[in-house]
Design a protein around this motif. Sequence first.
Motif, PDB file in Angstrom:
ATOM      1  N   GLU A 104      13.634 -10.567   7.713  1.00 61.10           N
ATOM      2  CA  GLU A 104      12.343  -9.663   8.103  1.00 61.10           C
ATOM      3  C   GLU A 104      11.347 -10.197   7.679  1.00 61.10           C
ATOM      4  O   GLU A 104      10.006 -10.208   8.483  1.00 61.10           O
ATOM      5  CB  GLU A 104      12.915  -8.015   7.352  1.00 61.10           C
ATOM      6  N   TRP A 105      11.092 -11.020   6.660  1.00 60.27           N
ATOM      7  CA  TRP A 105       9.879 -11.727   6.391  1.00 60.27           C
ATOM      8  C   TRP A 105       9.447 -12.582   7.379  1.00 60.27           C
ATOM      9  O   TRP A 105       8.313 -12.700   7.697  1.00 60.27           O
ATOM     10  CB  TRP A 105      10.052 -12.167   4.881  1.00 60.27           C
ATOM     11  N   GLN A 142       6.300 -12.752   9.788  1.00 59.60           N
ATOM     12  CA  GLN A 142       5.291 -14.375   9.545  1.00 59.60           C
ATOM     13  C   GLN A 142       5.070 -14.656  11.102  1.00 59.60           C
ATOM     14  O   GLN A 142       4.265 -15.117  11.487  1.00 59.60           O
ATOM     15  CB  GLN A 142       5.902 -15.099   8.875  1.00 59.60           C
ATOM     16  N   ALA A 143       6.403 -14.594  11.909  1.00 58.40           N
ATOM     17  CA  ALA A 143       6.435 -15.227  13.377  1.00 58.40           C
ATOM     18  C   ALA A 143       5.546 -14.269  14.190  1.00 58.40           C
ATOM     19  O   ALA A 143       4.718 -14.775  15.043  1.00 58.40           O
ATOM     20  CB  ALA A 143       7.745 -15.261  13.692  1.00 58.40           C
ATOM     21  N   ARG A 144       5.497 -12.963  13.880  1.00 60.24           N
ATOM     22  CA  ARG A 144       4.655 -12.111  14.813  1.00 60.24           C
ATOM     23  C   ARG A 144       3.413 -12.317  14.377  1.00 60.24           C
ATOM     24  O   ARG A 144       2.226 -12.345  15.324  1.00 60.24           O
ATOM     25  CB  ARG A 144       5.082 -10.708  14.627  1.00 60.24           C
ATOM     26  N   SER A 145       3.023 -12.390  13.182  1.00 58.60           N
ATOM     27  CA  SER A 145       1.594 -12.404  12.502  1.00 58.60           C
ATOM     28  C   SER A 145       0.738 -13.875  13.452  1.00 58.60           C
ATOM     29  O   SER A 145      -0.106 -14.044  13.595  1.00 58.60           O
ATOM     30  CB  SER A 145       1.625 -12.523  11.165  1.00 58.60           C
ATOM     31  N   ALA A 146       1.843 -14.779  13.535  1.00 56.40           N
ATOM     32  CA  ALA A 146       1.443 -16.077  13.903  1.00 56.40           C
ATOM     33  C   ALA A 146       1.518 -16.313  15.637  1.00 56.40           C
ATOM     34  O   ALA A 146       1.230 -17.357  16.131  1.00 56.40           O
ATOM     35  CB  ALA A 146       2.146 -17.320  13.387  1.00 56.40           C
ATOM     36  N   ARG A 147       2.042 -15.128  16.179  1.00 54.59           N
ATOM     37  CA  ARG A 147       2.139 -14.928  17.536  1.00 54.59           C
ATOM     38  C   ARG A 147       3.174 -16.139  18.058  1.00 54.59           C
ATOM     39  O   ARG A 147       3.048 -16.846  18.900  1.00 54.59           O
ATOM     40  CB  ARG A 147       1.026 -15.078  18.402  1.00 54.59           C
ATOM     41  N   ARG A 148       4.518 -16.485  17.084  1.00 55.74           N
ATOM     42  CA  ARG A 148       5.375 -17.414  17.558  1.00 55.74           C
ATOM     43  C   ARG A 148       6.720 -16.603  17.626  1.00 55.74           C
ATOM     44  O   ARG A 148       6.855 -15.629  16.889  1.00 55.74           O
ATOM     45  CB  ARG A 148       5.438 -18.615  16.452  1.00 55.74           C
ATOM     46  N   VAL A 200      11.046 -23.505  12.801  1.00 53.43           N
ATOM     47  CA  VAL A 200      11.036 -24.971  13.098  1.00 53.43           C
ATOM     48  C   VAL A 200       9.701 -25.200  12.376  1.00 53.43           C
ATOM     49  O   VAL A 200       9.508 -26.438  11.676  1.00 53.43           O
ATOM     50  CB  VAL A 200      10.944 -25.104  14.530  1.00 53.43           C
ATOM     51  N   TYR A 201       8.471 -24.596  12.686  1.00 51.57           N
ATOM     52  CA  TYR A 201       7.150 -25.114  12.032  1.00 51.57           C
ATOM     53  C   TYR A 201       7.270 -25.210  10.506  1.00 51.57           C
ATOM     54  O   TYR A 201       6.844 -26.175  10.065  1.00 51.57           O
ATOM     55  CB  TYR A 201       6.131 -23.765  12.563  1.00 51.57           C
ATOM     56  N   ARG A 202       7.843 -24.278   9.843  1.00 56.35           N
ATOM     57  CA  ARG A 202       7.905 -24.034   8.254  1.00 56.35           C
ATOM     58  C   ARG A 202       8.741 -25.471   7.782  1.00 56.35           C
ATOM     59  O   ARG A 202       8.454 -25.879   7.021  1.00 56.35           O
ATOM     60  CB  ARG A 202       8.351 -22.712   7.754  1.00 56.35           C
ATOM     61  N   LEU A 203       9.696 -25.841   8.562  1.00 57.44           N
ATOM     62  CA  LEU A 203      10.712 -26.673   8.088  1.00 57.44           C
ATOM     63  C   LEU A 203      10.135 -28.055   8.382  1.00 57.44           C
ATOM     64  O   LEU A 203      10.075 -29.201   7.795  1.00 57.44           O
ATOM     65  CB  LEU A 203      11.844 -27.008   9.094  1.00 57.44           C
ATOM     66  N   GLU A 204       8.846 -28.241   9.477  1.00 54.34           N
ATOM     67  CA  GLU A 204       8.244 -29.335   9.819  1.00 54.34           C
ATOM     68  C   GLU A 204       7.203 -29.603   8.668  1.00 54.34           C
ATOM     69  O   GLU A 204       6.922 -30.585   8.282  1.00 54.34           O
ATOM     70  CB  GLU A 204       7.836 -29.260  11.282  1.00 54.34           C
ATOM     71  N   VAL A 205       6.551 -28.468   8.445  1.00 57.34           N
ATOM     72  CA  VAL A 205       5.408 -28.513   7.270  1.00 57.34           C
ATOM     73  C   VAL A 205       5.982 -29.014   6.129  1.00 57.34           C
ATOM     74  O   VAL A 205       5.736 -29.775   5.179  1.00 57.34           O
ATOM     75  CB  VAL A 205       4.691 -27.121   7.174  1.00 57.34           C
TER      76      VAL A 205
END
Length: 52
Positions: A17-18, A22-28, A35-40
């Motif tokens: 859910e979290w 976060q994905a909705r907020s970032a429009r992803r 993938v974004y969070r793992l790459e960061v």
Amino acid sequence: MDEEKRITLRLPADLHEWLAAQARSARRSLNSEIVYRLEVERDSAATDTKSP
């Protein structure tokens, strides 16, 4: 990302859910958010190992 692999990922409901929020907020998409969070994190870990 030249080659992609598919995996099945089990997450606790609250983490899902979290991440979805976060994905909705970032429009992803949820996948793109993960993938974004793992790459960061990967980039941060690589930087940490290079620091003296």
